[in-house]
Each structure stands twice: as C-alpha cells, then as structure tokens.
Design an enzyme around this catalytic site. Structure first.
Site, PDB file in Angstrom:
ATOM      1  N   PHE A 140      42.659  44.905  25.593  1.00  0.00           N
ATOM      2  CA  PHE A 140      42.235  43.614  26.146  1.00  0.00           C
ATOM      3  C   PHE A 140      43.261  42.548  25.760  1.00  0.00           C
ATOM      4  O   PHE A 140      43.692  42.495  24.603  1.00  0.00           O
ATOM      5  CB  PHE A 140      40.833  43.237  25.654  1.00  0.00           C
ATOM      6  CG  PHE A 140      40.298  42.032  26.380  1.00  0.00           C
ATOM      7  CD1 PHE A 140      39.791  42.157  27.660  1.00  0.00           C
ATOM      8  CD2 PHE A 140      40.377  40.772  25.814  1.00  0.00           C
ATOM      9  CE1 PHE A 140      39.341  41.037  28.359  1.00  0.00           C
ATOM     10  CE2 PHE A 140      39.930  39.660  26.506  1.00  0.00           C
ATOM     11  CZ  PHE A 140      39.404  39.789  27.780  1.00  0.00           C
ATOM     12  N   ASP A 210      37.451  46.665  18.290  1.00  0.00           N
ATOM     13  CA  ASP A 210      36.844  45.656  19.154  1.00  0.00           C
ATOM     14  C   ASP A 210      35.679  46.340  19.874  1.00  0.00           C
ATOM     15  O   ASP A 210      35.877  47.270  20.667  1.00  0.00           O
ATOM     16  CB  ASP A 210      37.889  45.127  20.144  1.00  0.00           C
ATOM     17  CG  ASP A 210      37.351  43.996  21.014  1.00  0.00           C
ATOM     18  OD1 ASP A 210      36.126  43.910  21.173  1.00  0.00           O
ATOM     19  OD2 ASP A 210      38.166  43.224  21.546  1.00  0.00           O
ATOM     20  N   TYR A 235      28.125  37.613  24.179  1.00  0.00           N
ATOM     21  CA  TYR A 235      27.619  37.200  25.499  1.00  0.00           C
ATOM     22  C   TYR A 235      27.553  38.327  26.519  1.00  0.00           C
ATOM     23  O   TYR A 235      27.147  38.103  27.648  1.00  0.00           O
ATOM     24  CB  TYR A 235      28.453  36.044  26.062  1.00  0.00           C
ATOM     25  CG  TYR A 235      29.963  36.233  26.009  1.00  0.00           C
ATOM     26  CD1 TYR A 235      30.619  37.025  26.938  1.00  0.00           C
ATOM     27  CD2 TYR A 235      30.712  35.605  25.024  1.00  0.00           C
ATOM     28  CE1 TYR A 235      31.988  37.195  26.882  1.00  0.00           C
ATOM     29  CE2 TYR A 235      32.091  35.766  24.963  1.00  0.00           C
ATOM     30  CZ  TYR A 235      32.729  36.567  25.893  1.00  0.00           C
ATOM     31  OH  TYR A 235      34.083  36.735  25.821  1.00  0.00           O
ATOM     32  N   LYS A 236      27.949  39.543  26.132  1.00  0.00           N
ATOM     33  CA  LYS A 236      27.902  40.648  27.098  1.00  0.00           C
ATOM     34  C   LYS A 236      26.561  41.378  26.929  1.00  0.00           C
ATOM     35  O   LYS A 236      25.520  40.856  27.288  1.00  0.00           O
ATOM     36  CB  LYS A 236      29.084  41.582  26.881  1.00  0.00           C
ATOM     37  CG  LYS A 236      30.445  40.902  27.053  1.00  0.00           C
ATOM     38  CD  LYS A 236      31.550  41.936  26.854  1.00  0.00           C
ATOM     39  CE  LYS A 236      32.936  41.303  26.803  1.00  0.00           C
ATOM     40  NZ  LYS A 236      33.355  40.690  28.047  1.00  0.00           N
ATOM     41  N   ARG A 382      34.635  46.336  39.295  1.00  0.00           N
ATOM     42  CA  ARG A 382      33.968  46.790  38.069  1.00  0.00           C
ATOM     43  C   ARG A 382      32.469  46.505  38.164  1.00  0.00           C
ATOM     44  O   ARG A 382      32.074  45.385  38.472  1.00  0.00           O
ATOM     45  CB  ARG A 382      34.589  46.036  36.882  1.00  0.00           C
ATOM     46  CG  ARG A 382      34.258  46.584  35.538  1.00  0.00           C
ATOM     47  CD  ARG A 382      35.044  45.866  34.459  1.00  0.00           C
ATOM     48  NE  ARG A 382      34.647  44.461  34.333  1.00  0.00           N
ATOM     49  CZ  ARG A 382      34.828  43.723  33.237  1.00  0.00           C
ATOM     50  NH1 ARG A 382      35.411  44.250  32.180  1.00  0.00           N
ATOM     51  NH2 ARG A 382      34.448  42.454  33.198  1.00  0.00           N
TER      52      ARG A 382
HETATM   53  C1  LIG Z   1      37.423  43.848  24.761  1.00  0.00           C
HETATM   54  C2  LIG Z   1      37.301  42.357  24.744  1.00  0.00           C
HETATM   55  N1  LIG Z   1      37.681  41.662  23.666  1.00  0.00           N
HETATM   56  C3  LIG Z   1      37.567  40.315  23.621  1.00  0.00           C
HETATM   57  C4  LIG Z   1      37.061  39.602  24.685  1.00  0.00           C
HETATM   58  C5  LIG Z   1      36.976  38.102  24.694  1.00  0.00           C
HETATM   59  O1  LIG Z   1      36.829  37.542  23.469  1.00  0.00           O
HETATM   60  P1  LIG Z   1      36.541  36.000  23.245  1.00  0.00           P
HETATM   61  O2  LIG Z   1      35.173  35.914  22.615  1.00  0.00           O
HETATM   62  O3  LIG Z   1      37.584  35.534  22.308  1.00  0.00           O
HETATM   63  O4  LIG Z   1      36.614  35.290  24.561  1.00  0.00           O
HETATM   64  C6  LIG Z   1      36.641  40.293  25.821  1.00  0.00           C
HETATM   65  C7  LIG Z   1      36.089  39.529  26.961  1.00  0.00           C
HETATM   66  O5  LIG Z   1      35.823  39.998  28.000  1.00  0.00           O
HETATM   67  C8  LIG Z   1      36.761  41.686  25.855  1.00  0.00           C
HETATM   68  O6  LIG Z   1      36.398  42.377  26.935  1.00  0.00           O
END
Ligand SMILES: Cc1ncc(COP(=O)(O)O)c(C=O)c1O
Length: 423
Positions: A140, A210, A235-236, A382
């Site tokens: 990411f 992550d 938030y997911k 997606r």
């Molecule tokens: C794998 C991954 N890491 C990090 C993030 C985003 O992180 P942040 O909370 O810093 O916006 C996302 C957002 O879609 C993600 O899919």
C-alpha cells in the site's frame, strides 16, 4: 438462533444456481443476524466495506450522547467522568481479540500512516546497526511512502522492496524490520504471517504487519505468529466511520524497550505533571502523541460493538463463502471480468478484484444501478464482502447487475467516464 443455523462452506455457496437458493443461504446462515446491527440504505448493495464500513445502528445515539451529554453538559470533566482519557486503551482492548493478542498490547491513535512512522522508527531503535527496512513492491502506497520518509530522515537507512517470493532470501544481518501488508489491498492475497515472521526472526529482524484489510475480516493471530508489531485501519471492517483513528499493536515483550520519536505529551508517563523532560508512559501508552479524538474514538467503539458475541472464525468462514459465491456468479454472468485475486477463497481476504480495460466505467455504471464497489487504477474493479452485513443474495444480485451492464454495454455512457477525486 436454532441449532440448524450454520455458515455455508465456500463450495456450498459457489454451487448454487438460483436466486432463491441465495436467499435460503441467508436464512440458514449463522451470521445473518448481525446485519441488523447496521443501518444500510434500502435497495443498496454495498460492496465497499473494505474502504468504509457501514454505519453501525448504535453509532448515531452514541455520538449524540457524547456530544450532547459528555461534551455539551459535562464539558471538560468528561475527560475523567466519561473515561475519555482511557478511550485509546479501552478501544484498543476491544480490538485485541480480533487480532489474537492481549488487551494491553493494542492502543488506538492517529492514522495508519502516522503509526507506521512510529513503529518503523521503534524498530530501527530496537535493532541498532541494521539499516534496511524490507518490504515488497506494490505494498500500500502509504506504507512505502512513510518508510521512504523515515529513510530520508535517518542517515544510512534504506528501504528495500523485494517481491514476496524473494523476501526470505534477502533477510539478512542488515535488515531491521520486515514490513508487509497481511491482506493485499488490491489483490486480497494473504501473506503467511507465521512463516514470514519466523524467517525474519531467524535473521534477527523484527516484523511490522499492516492489518488494514485483515482486522475484522479474516482470522488473525498475531500472538501465535510471534509478530512484533502491527497497525490497522479503524474505518474499514471495524466500522469506525470516515477517518476513524487507527490501531497499533506491540508485543508485550518489547514494551519497556520501545522508543518512538513522536514523543508528544499524551505519551508521557505523567502528562499532567507538565515537566520539561520526556519520560515514556508504560506499555502502549507511549504510542500516543497528542490529544485523542474523542468523537472518532466513540464512533469506533460503536463500530467494534458490532462484533459482540461473534467468533472471528465464523466471520472468516462467511467471508470465504461470500467470495466463493461472487467468484462463481461473476464467472457465470460476467466472464469478461478477469479475476485478479487468488482463485482459492482460502488464499484471499474479504474482497475480490476483477480486471477489465473499462473497469472504471463498469464500476460507475454499477454504482448507478445500486451496486457500490470501488476502482483501483489502472483497470481493477474491487468488491468488498463484509461478513457482518453482506448477504448471499446481495452477491447474487451484484453479479446479475454486472452481467447486465457488460452485456448491454451500459458502461459506455460518457457519464460513467467522469472521474471524481476519490475513486
Ligand atoms: C493497507 C492499507 N494501509 C493503510 C491505509 C491507509 O492508512 P491511513 O489511516 O493512514 O489513511 C490503507 C487505506 O486504504 C490501506 O489499505
């Protein structure tokens, strides 16, 4: 609930070939009841919970209470009387069982990006003399960007991105930390967390996972894998609302030796002593930096309550069944869409991605027909399957809509080519 409720297997779900059979799966599914914990618009098929989780039914009242009562009436006293000051640790404790660790090993703060910075820096501190942050290309972007930013800041530190099948051979005495995303944000492929962690440890390196597309979607056992550190989105699949704060995990064995550079006052051992010298709080408290966002933390706490009484094994099983069904129905109704996720439901997280040269327009045309997924450049559509609220019949209907849009060329309407800032 009666005892004949169960989660269908992936094979059972993939085998159905009538809409009423999809409805029957929903009736028999042991996780069907959790959909009532969410407020979803009528007739909308929401397949984007992997980007923004749906609104928990309890969240508006919770926020109204925090705003009206705690903020509006009790004002600053609420830091003590309403437990605001403990919210990062309390909400972290609610996340801990979803990722297989102890309540004192998780806290909630800032964004994933900021937490990656803190933890990567902590890893460099724990492994003095080692100068490589090892990751994979196509991780990411924020993971890569934050690592690059840290490398630019710390002389001698380098980010090395190596394809997954070559990681084990690159792990050596220079590597401080192996940083990977467990479920890939595009492909949904899953890394072998235990195997890669063991390989990293054998080389003397630490691991940072992550879990943004894992937590709340698939089974995660950080403790069993021996993982050192992790981050993840609120938030997911955790349903914390737009911009919800992120979580971070550090294994207890590291707690008292971890130093992180964003040493703000909220991570101090005694913030209200207002002394000039920084002294880290014990345990995860040192990962806080500034004042916690109480409204967002309250929404996230309501989001986590949607997991009450549910085993992650069931969530993951339903995820596999939903995604097997989507795979089968797309193959039947929209074969022009090429599956770009692993073909085996057990080898992927809770979304599926399909490749098509006109994926953007297909995504937009589907949204216009009430099927909400998202687009990932350059050619990926997606679709997220959130086991707590996605129904088998939603999956069936989504594939029917996709098949119809493609068969009729409905996506060719120029209106579907217009791009907004967020895709
Ligand atoms: C794998 C991954 N890491 C990090 C993030 C985003 O992180 P942040 O909370 O810093 O916006 C996302 C957002 O879609 C993600 O899919």
């Amino acid at each position: 609930m009666t005892s004949d409720l169960a989660i269908p297997t992936a094979a059972q779900a993939a085998a159905i070939d009538r809409r009423d059979e999809a409805e029957a799966l929903d009736q028999r599914c042991a996780l069907a009841f959790t959909r009532a914990r969410f407020r979803l618009p009528d007739k909308l098929i929401y397949l984007d919970g992997n980007s923004l989780g749906a609104l928990p039914m309890a969240a508006p009242d919770r926020l109204a209470g925090v705003i009206g009562g705690e903020w509006g009436t009790d004002l600053i006293q609420s830091w003590n009387t309403a437990g605001w000051i403990d919210a990062p640790a309390r909400v972290g404790a609610a996340i801990a069982p979803l990722v297989g660790v102890g309540a004192d090993e998780v806290t909630v703060a800032d964004s994933v990006s900021v937490n990656l910075f803190k933890l990567l820096a902590a890893c460099l501190h724990l492994r003095p003399g080692r100068r490589v942050i090892l990751t994979e290309p196509g991780n990411f972007p924020t993971d890569l960007y934050v690592a690059q930013g840290l490398a630019a800041l710390v002389p001698g530190v380098e980010v090395r991105a190596v394809p997954a099948d070559g990681l084990a051979s690159v792990l050596g005495p220079e590597v401080a930390v192996l940083m990977l995303t467990h479920v890939h944000y595009k492909w949904a492929s899953i890394h072998d967390m235990a195997g890669l962690t063991a390989a990293a440890h054998a080389a003397g390196a630490l691991t940072l996972w992550d879990l943004s597309h894992s937590a709340g979607a698939v089974e995660v056992d950080l403790a069993a894998a021996g993982a050192d550190f992790a981050v993840g989105c609120g938030y997911k699949y955790l349903n914390g609302g737009p911009g919800a704060p992120a979580f971070l995990f550090a294994a207890r064995r590291h707690h008292e030796r971890i130093a992180q550079p964003l040493s703000g006052w909220m991570g101090h051992a005694a913030p209200f002593d207002f002394v000039d010298e920084y002294a880290p709080a014990p345990g995860m408290g040192r990962f806080l930096c500034g004042t916690p966002p109480i409204l967002s933390l309250s929404a996230l706490e309501a989001g986590l309550a949607t997991f009450a009484g549910i085993a992650m094994a069931d969530v993951a099983a339903k995820s596999r069944a939903l995604s097997a069904l989507l795979q089968a129905r797309m193959a039947a109704r929209a074969p022009q869409l090429a599956l770009a996720s692993p073909a085996d439901p057990a080898a992927r997280g809770s979304h599926l991605v399909f490749r098509h040269p006109d994926a953007f327009a297909i995504c937009q045309a589907s949204i216009a027909r009430g099927v909400v997924g998202d687009f990932r450049a350059p050619d990926l559509w997606r679709l997220g399957l959130t086991p707590l609220y996605t129904r088998y019949v939603d999956v069936w209907d989504a594939a029917e809509v996709a098949g119809d849009i493609i068969a009729r060329g409905a996506w060719r309407d120029p209106a579907f080519a217009r791009r907004a800032a967020v895709t």
